[in-house]
Scaffold this motif. Structure first.
Motif, short mmCIF file in Angstrom:
data_model
loop_
_atom_site.label_atom_id
_atom_site.label_comp_id
_atom_site.label_asym_id
_atom_site.label_seq_id
_atom_site.Cartn_x
_atom_site.Cartn_y
_atom_site.Cartn_z
N PHE A 8 0.79 -1.23 0.00
CA PHE A 8 0.00 0.00 0.00
C PHE A 8 0.82 1.29 0.00
CE2 PHE A 8 -2.96 -3.06 2.05
CZ PHE A 8 -4.02 -2.95 1.16
N TRP A 9 2.12 1.23 0.28
CA TRP A 9 2.91 2.43 0.54
C TRP A 9 2.84 3.44 -0.60
CZ3 TRP A 9 5.60 3.18 5.15
CH2 TRP A 9 6.42 4.32 5.21
N HIS A 10 2.96 2.98 -1.83
CA HIS A 10 3.03 3.90 -2.97
C HIS A 10 1.73 4.00 -3.76
CE1 HIS A 10 7.33 4.47 -2.46
NE2 HIS A 10 7.51 3.15 -2.43
N VAL A 11 0.73 3.22 -3.41
CA VAL A 11 -0.49 3.21 -4.22
C VAL A 11 -1.74 3.68 -3.46
CG1 VAL A 11 0.39 1.40 -5.71
CG2 VAL A 11 -0.96 0.77 -3.72
N MET A 12 -1.71 3.63 -2.14
CA MET A 12 -2.88 4.02 -1.35
C MET A 12 -2.71 5.46 -0.86
SD MET A 12 -5.86 2.96 -0.02
CE MET A 12 -5.80 1.18 0.04
N PRO A 13 -3.53 6.40 -1.33
CA PRO A 13 -3.40 7.81 -0.91
C PRO A 13 -3.47 7.93 0.62
CG PRO A 13 -4.91 7.63 -2.76
CD PRO A 13 -4.63 6.22 -2.32
N GLY A 14 -2.50 8.65 1.18
CA GLY A 14 -2.49 8.90 2.62
C GLY A 14 -1.84 7.81 3.44
N TYR A 15 -1.47 6.70 2.81
CA TYR A 15 -0.94 5.58 3.59
C TYR A 15 0.34 5.97 4.33
CZ TYR A 15 0.47 0.85 4.89
OH TYR A 15 0.84 -0.26 5.61
N LYS A 16 1.25 6.65 3.64
CA LYS A 16 2.52 7.02 4.25
C LYS A 16 2.35 8.00 5.41
CE LYS A 16 4.42 8.15 0.30
NZ LYS A 16 5.43 8.59 -0.70
N ASP A 17 1.22 8.73 5.42
CA ASP A 17 0.99 9.70 6.50
C ASP A 17 0.91 9.02 7.87
OD1 ASP A 17 0.93 11.65 4.58
OD2 ASP A 17 -1.26 11.85 4.56
N ARG A 18 0.55 7.73 7.89
CA ARG A 18 0.44 7.00 9.15
C ARG A 18 1.77 6.99 9.90
NH1 ARG A 18 -0.04 2.10 9.34
NH2 ARG A 18 -1.76 1.81 10.80
#
Length: 221
Positions: A147-157
């Motif tokens: 999910f890191w590069h494809v799910m919007p907002g995932y990296k914000d976690r």
């Protein structure tokens, strides 16, 4: 089943009188809260619970009592996340999320997962500075890779330290994320927490988590 609409009552509750996060809270007060809670729990609960549950786990199935899994922490830094082992021991197995009726989960493991007691060793991660008591739950590395590069907002976690418990988990957005909408809902809760975090919110999430231990956790298998 959880849906985006289930966020609205929680969102409205937080909008009333909850201030946005401040650097002082993030850097000092939150660490003080973490050390105080983790220290008390370690001395009064974990000191006797860890050897007791470790013995029961070892007697009930082959393998170590603790399960150590590398996970991503703040800013993506990896750390060894501690849990009580709840599944049959198979060190060479490929990653697969636990699902309802999963045959890999041991009888005592099912109890530990349902009550969140499998996460108790993570108070040691808090003392070591890897985690906070409250924050977005750290995901296994295969989920990060997915999910890191494809799910919007995932990296914000990962702008904050991961937590033993979090807003998403305390409101039922936990467990298996077989479908994308399940992960999107979790991310919305996590981003809401990061934006609105405060000492009082952390205390409320801890209380909701304790209540869930006795009332039963949804999506915990």
């Amino acid at each position: 089943m959880l849906s985006a609409t289930s966020l609205e009552p929680v969102r409205a509750r937080f909008e009333r009188g909850v201030t946005s996060n401040q650097p002082l809270y993030r850097d000092i007060a939150k660490r003080g809260f973490d050390l105080a809670v983790a220290g008390v729990v370690t001395l009064t609960v974990l000191s006797w619970l860890l050897p007791l549950l470790a013995l029961l786990i070892r007697l009930s199935s082959r393998g170590p009592a603790l399960f150590v899994q590398v996970r991503s922490g703040r800013n993506g830094r990896q750390f060894p996340c501690l849990k009580f082992r709840t599944m049959t021991y198979n060190p060479g197995a490929e990653f697969k999320q636990a699902e309802q009726g999963d045959s890999r989960v041991t009888p005592i493991g099912r109890i530990l997962r349902k009550t969140n007691l499998d996460e108790m060793p993570q108070f040691l991660n808090v003392l070591a500075g890897h985690m906070s008591v409250v924050g977005p739950r750290p995901h296994p590395l295969p989920l990060d890779a997915k999910f890191w590069h494809v799910m919007p907002g995932y990296k914000d976690r990962y702008k904050v330290k991961p937590g033993i418990t979090g807003l998403a988990q305390s409101r039922g957005a936990r467990g298996e994320t077989r479908e994308d909408h399940q992960m999107k809902l979790r991310i919305r809760y996590d981003r809401m927490y990061i934006h609105r975090q405060s000492l009082s919110l952390d205390a409320r999430i801890c209380w909701w988590t304790v209540k869930a231990v006795f009332m039963g956790n949804k999506n915990a298998w």
